[in-house]
Design an enzyme around this catalytic site. Sequence first.
Site, PDB file in Angstrom:
ATOM      1  CG  ASP A 258      57.099  38.078  35.614  1.00 52.84           C
ATOM      2  OD1 ASP A 258      56.039  38.806  35.398  1.00 52.84           O
ATOM      3  OD2 ASP A 258      57.436  37.065  35.556  1.00 52.84           O
TER       4      ASP A 258
ATOM      5  CE  LYS B 174      55.936  34.076  33.906  1.00 50.49           C
ATOM      6  NZ  LYS B 174      55.814  34.892  35.153  1.00 50.49           N
TER       7      LYS B 174
END
Length: 274
Positions: A105, A69
């Site tokens: 997220d 990420k």
Amino acid sequence: MNGPVTAGVAGRPIGHSLSPLIHSAWLQAAGLAGQYLAFEPADEAGFTRLVDRIRTGDLIGINVTAPHKETALALADFATDTARAAGSANVLALLDGHLLADSTDGRGLLETLADQAPGLDLSARAAVILGAGGAARAAVAALRAAGAPEIRLVNRTWARAEALAEVFGPPVRAAGPEALDGDAGLVVSAAVSGDFPDLSRLPAGAAVMDMTYMPLETPLLAAARAAGLTPVDGLGMLIGQARPAFARFFGRPAPDLDVRALALAELARREAQP
């Protein structure tokens, strides 16, 4: 959208991911000629090569999970404010010929809290985050934006919690197990370890979320349920972060389909396997 297109999810390990199941179900329901695959680059160089396939048009975009990420954010040409605040990206896609990094997220976290803990007022009481890695940072960014009056970071390594708190500044601070005392209304586990503080410290009505969805009922959530608290599972977050990613990749909203039921059936099938 002309002809079949390919998107996917990249991580290591990736075989457990339910993202291909969810996105493929949406593609079928929408009648789109596309596919969504799982990719497992062996290292950072392999991940970089995968990202290059977006730039060449071989892929329309990818979701990104651990451990890539932060690299995803670094490789992008530009990033949304949300991704910059989270310090990582879970979505990479082309926008006007340039590689965009986004983080959905936090949106997934807030959506599942609203769904599974509808009585929770994030602006009323302190939130506690277990962990201090990338997932914790995304949670901090989302809860801070949602108006949490205080966010307490609990981590086995105090220095990491303190470093993350310094990135955001007040109302984020490092704390010990006493973080659950008194007025904490929410605990979110973004930690790899299964260890967690004593939930009996939490007041009545508090919610406890675990980002993990395998197993769906983690020891943390089982303890929360036994203590009369509100458990919130990680599957809702997975689905919540997937919706805006699907729209980004395929140019239309995810169809109204009960993908949670499909995911639960798949989890049950896996648990039944010897």
